[in-house]
Motif scaffolding. Structure first.
Motif, PDB file in Angstrom:
ATOM      1  N   MET A   1       0.889  -1.106  -0.007  1.00  0.00           N
ATOM      2  CA  MET A   1      -0.029   0.050  -0.005  1.00  0.00           C
ATOM      3  C   MET A   1       0.982   1.248   0.017  1.00  0.00           C
ATOM      4  O   MET A   1       0.741   2.031   0.670  1.00  0.00           O
ATOM      5  CB  MET A   1      -0.885   0.083   1.170  1.00  0.00           C
ATOM      6  N   HIS A   2       1.715   1.360  -0.825  1.00  0.00           N
ATOM      7  CA  HIS A   2       2.587   2.535  -1.277  1.00  0.00           C
ATOM      8  C   HIS A   2       3.428   3.118   0.158  1.00  0.00           C
ATOM      9  O   HIS A   2       3.329   3.936   0.449  1.00  0.00           O
ATOM     10  CB  HIS A   2       1.784   3.633  -1.555  1.00  0.00           C
ATOM     11  N   ASN A   3       3.935   1.996   0.900  1.00  0.00           N
ATOM     12  CA  ASN A   3       4.572   2.131   2.207  1.00  0.00           C
ATOM     13  C   ASN A   3       3.827   2.793   3.127  1.00  0.00           C
ATOM     14  O   ASN A   3       4.514   3.117   4.259  1.00  0.00           O
ATOM     15  CB  ASN A   3       5.858   2.896   1.985  1.00  0.00           C
ATOM     16  N   PHE A   4       2.589   2.854   3.180  1.00  0.00           N
ATOM     17  CA  PHE A   4       1.592   3.171   4.274  1.00  0.00           C
ATOM     18  C   PHE A   4       1.287   1.891   5.058  1.00  0.00           C
ATOM     19  O   PHE A   4       1.222   0.671   4.544  1.00  0.00           O
ATOM     20  CB  PHE A   4       0.332   3.881   3.938  1.00  0.00           C
ATOM     21  N   PRO A   6      -1.050  -0.192   7.655  1.00  0.00           N
ATOM     22  CA  PRO A   6      -2.493  -0.447   7.543  1.00  0.00           C
ATOM     23  C   PRO A   6      -3.463   0.686   8.864  1.00  0.00           C
ATOM     24  O   PRO A   6      -4.254   0.944   8.342  1.00  0.00           O
ATOM     25  CB  PRO A   6      -2.907  -1.705   7.740  1.00  0.00           C
ATOM     26  N   GLU A   7      -2.569   0.764   9.729  1.00  0.00           N
ATOM     27  CA  GLU A   7      -3.054   1.419  10.946  1.00  0.00           C
ATOM     28  C   GLU A   7      -3.243   3.060  10.406  1.00  0.00           C
ATOM     29  O   GLU A   7      -3.968   3.759  11.024  1.00  0.00           O
ATOM     30  CB  GLU A   7      -2.129   1.292  12.280  1.00  0.00           C
ATOM     31  N   ASP A   8      -2.464   3.402   9.537  1.00  0.00           N
ATOM     32  CA  ASP A   8      -2.656   4.700   9.136  1.00  0.00           C
ATOM     33  C   ASP A   8      -3.488   5.126   8.045  1.00  0.00           C
ATOM     34  O   ASP A   8      -3.400   5.986   7.378  1.00  0.00           O
ATOM     35  CB  ASP A   8      -1.285   5.347   8.573  1.00  0.00           C
ATOM     36  N   CYS A   9      -4.398   4.115   7.638  1.00  0.00           N
ATOM     37  CA  CYS A   9      -5.256   4.110   6.510  1.00  0.00           C
ATOM     38  C   CYS A   9      -6.891   4.016   6.741  1.00  0.00           C
ATOM     39  O   CYS A   9      -7.004   3.476   7.829  1.00  0.00           O
ATOM     40  CB  CYS A   9      -4.961   3.119   5.620  1.00  0.00           C
ATOM     41  N   VAL A  10      -7.551   4.887   6.154  1.00  0.00           N
ATOM     42  CA  VAL A  10      -9.088   4.955   6.208  1.00  0.00           C
ATOM     43  C   VAL A  10      -9.557   4.880   5.098  1.00  0.00           C
ATOM     44  O   VAL A  10      -9.229   5.629   4.234  1.00  0.00           O
ATOM     45  CB  VAL A  10      -9.322   6.228   7.202  1.00  0.00           C
ATOM     46  N   SER A  11     -10.689   4.076   4.916  1.00  0.00           N
ATOM     47  CA  SER A  11     -11.253   3.638   3.681  1.00  0.00           C
ATOM     48  C   SER A  11     -12.470   4.060   3.822  1.00  0.00           C
ATOM     49  O   SER A  11     -13.110   3.984   4.893  1.00  0.00           O
ATOM     50  CB  SER A  11     -11.256   2.360   3.055  1.00  0.00           C
ATOM     51  N   ILE A  12     -13.125   4.903   2.837  1.00  0.00           N
ATOM     52  CA  ILE A  12     -14.490   5.455   3.237  1.00  0.00           C
ATOM     53  C   ILE A  12     -15.457   5.052   1.882  1.00  0.00           C
ATOM     54  O   ILE A  12     -15.046   5.016   0.813  1.00  0.00           O
ATOM     55  CB  ILE A  12     -14.571   6.991   3.029  1.00  0.00           C
ATOM     56  N   GLY A  13     -16.634   4.396   2.341  1.00  0.00           N
ATOM     57  CA  GLY A  13     -17.375   4.016   0.980  1.00  0.00           C
ATOM     58  C   GLY A  13     -18.720   3.907   1.343  1.00  0.00           C
ATOM     59  O   GLY A  13     -19.307   4.056   2.464  1.00  0.00           O
ATOM     60  N   ASP A  14     -19.635   3.757   0.056  1.00  0.00           N
ATOM     61  CA  ASP A  14     -21.157   4.171   0.334  1.00  0.00           C
ATOM     62  C   ASP A  14     -21.935   2.950  -0.069  1.00  0.00           C
ATOM     63  O   ASP A  14     -22.855   2.787   0.171  1.00  0.00           O
ATOM     64  CB  ASP A  14     -21.430   5.299  -0.457  1.00  0.00           C
ATOM     65  N   SER A  15     -21.153   1.942  -0.317  1.00  0.00           N
ATOM     66  CA  SER A  15     -21.836   0.570  -0.481  1.00  0.00           C
ATOM     67  C   SER A  15     -21.012  -0.553  -0.023  1.00  0.00           C
ATOM     68  O   SER A  15     -19.990  -0.555   0.303  1.00  0.00           O
ATOM     69  CB  SER A  15     -22.292   0.489  -2.317  1.00  0.00           C
ATOM     70  N   ASP A  18     -17.616  -1.587  -1.199  1.00  0.00           N
ATOM     71  CA  ASP A  18     -16.545  -0.842  -0.761  1.00  0.00           C
ATOM     72  C   ASP A  18     -16.014  -1.399   0.439  1.00  0.00           C
ATOM     73  O   ASP A  18     -14.679  -1.123   0.611  1.00  0.00           O
ATOM     74  CB  ASP A  18     -17.000   0.506  -0.348  1.00  0.00           C
ATOM     75  N   LEU A  19     -16.612  -2.416   1.095  1.00  0.00           N
ATOM     76  CA  LEU A  19     -15.949  -3.225   2.253  1.00  0.00           C
ATOM     77  C   LEU A  19     -14.673  -3.785   1.972  1.00  0.00           C
ATOM     78  O   LEU A  19     -13.947  -4.155   2.579  1.00  0.00           O
ATOM     79  CB  LEU A  19     -16.935  -4.010   2.904  1.00  0.00           C
ATOM     80  N   SER A  20     -14.640  -4.245   0.547  1.00  0.00           N
ATOM     81  CA  SER A  20     -13.387  -4.774   0.044  1.00  0.00           C
ATOM     82  C   SER A  20     -12.187  -4.275   0.180  1.00  0.00           C
ATOM     83  O   SER A  20     -11.010  -4.532   0.054  1.00  0.00           O
ATOM     84  CB  SER A  20     -13.510  -5.336  -1.518  1.00  0.00           C
ATOM     85  N   MET A  21     -12.330  -2.781   0.486  1.00  0.00           N
ATOM     86  CA  MET A  21     -11.173  -2.028   0.620  1.00  0.00           C
ATOM     87  C   MET A  21     -10.421  -2.402   2.017  1.00  0.00           C
ATOM     88  O   MET A  21      -9.298  -1.653   2.140  1.00  0.00           O
ATOM     89  CB  MET A  21     -11.748  -0.539   0.423  1.00  0.00           C
ATOM     90  N   VAL A  22     -11.265  -2.921   2.886  1.00  0.00           N
ATOM     91  CA  VAL A  22     -10.633  -2.785   4.214  1.00  0.00           C
ATOM     92  C   VAL A  22      -9.396  -3.920   4.101  1.00  0.00           C
ATOM     93  O   VAL A  22      -9.507  -4.931   3.913  1.00  0.00           O
ATOM     94  CB  VAL A  22     -11.807  -3.426   5.164  1.00  0.00           C
ATOM     95  N   ARG A  27      -8.844   1.099   9.079  1.00  0.00           N
ATOM     96  CA  ARG A  27     -10.314   1.364   9.266  1.00  0.00           C
ATOM     97  C   ARG A  27     -11.151   1.685   8.145  1.00  0.00           C
ATOM     98  O   ARG A  27     -10.802   2.002   7.276  1.00  0.00           O
ATOM     99  CB  ARG A  27     -10.324   3.056  10.141  1.00  0.00           C
ATOM    100  N   PHE A  28     -12.560   1.491   8.431  1.00  0.00           N
ATOM    101  CA  PHE A  28     -13.292   2.027   7.386  1.00  0.00           C
ATOM    102  C   PHE A  28     -14.619   2.690   7.924  1.00  0.00           C
ATOM    103  O   PHE A  28     -15.072   2.419   8.945  1.00  0.00           O
ATOM    104  CB  PHE A  28     -13.898   0.631   6.690  1.00  0.00           C
ATOM    105  N   ILE A  29     -15.019   3.539   7.086  1.00  0.00           N
ATOM    106  CA  ILE A  29     -16.327   4.400   7.447  1.00  0.00           C
ATOM    107  C   ILE A  29     -17.267   4.106   6.235  1.00  0.00           C
ATOM    108  O   ILE A  29     -17.100   4.425   5.165  1.00  0.00           O
ATOM    109  CB  ILE A  29     -15.813   5.819   7.715  1.00  0.00           C
ATOM    110  N   GLY A  30     -18.493   3.682   6.786  1.00  0.00           N
ATOM    111  CA  GLY A  30     -19.586   3.785   5.739  1.00  0.00           C
ATOM    112  C   GLY A  30     -20.273   5.053   5.698  1.00  0.00           C
ATOM    113  O   GLY A  30     -20.605   5.644   6.724  1.00  0.00           O
ATOM    114  N   PHE A  31     -20.288   5.482   4.485  1.00  0.00           N
ATOM    115  CA  PHE A  31     -20.740   6.878   4.409  1.00  0.00           C
ATOM    116  C   PHE A  31     -22.052   6.951   3.429  1.00  0.00           C
ATOM    117  O   PHE A  31     -21.932   6.610   2.429  1.00  0.00           O
ATOM    118  CB  PHE A  31     -19.448   7.888   3.508  1.00  0.00           C
ATOM    119  N   ASN A  32     -23.074   7.562   4.174  1.00  0.00           N
ATOM    120  CA  ASN A  32     -24.284   7.836   3.453  1.00  0.00           C
ATOM    121  C   ASN A  32     -24.656   6.840   2.763  1.00  0.00           C
ATOM    122  O   ASN A  32     -24.920   6.678   1.637  1.00  0.00           O
ATOM    123  CB  ASN A  32     -24.006   9.198   2.803  1.00  0.00           C
TER     124      ASN A  32
END
Length: 82
Positions: A1-4, A6-15, A18-22, A27-32
């Protein structure tokens, strides 16, 4: 993940797709979520859900929250570097 880490990454998705980004430790935030199936999937995954159109409505107490055990992982990484 480009030298990041996982603890420093947050994914945001609306469907539920998008949970596949976890990534383990991130971390993941379900957005609207626009569909009931997405809302249900977010609830089942135990991720925080924002039902507004503004991410700033996300409570400050949750911003930067890390999953349990991440302190141990950081300490382990730090000790490996020594």
């Amino acid at each position: 993940m480009h030298n990041f880490s996982p603890e420093d990454c947050v994914s945001i998705g609306d469907s539920e797709m998008d949970l596949s980004m976890v990534v383990d430790g991130s971390r993941f935030i379900g957005f609207n979520p626009s569909r009931e199936s997405s809302l249900s999937a977010f609830e089942n995954a135990g991720v925080p859900i924002i039902n507004e159109k503004d991410l700033m409505s996300y409570p400050k107490k949750h911003r930067g929250r890390r999953k349990q055990g991440s302190k141990k992982r950081r300490a382990k990484r730090k000790n490996k570097k020594k």
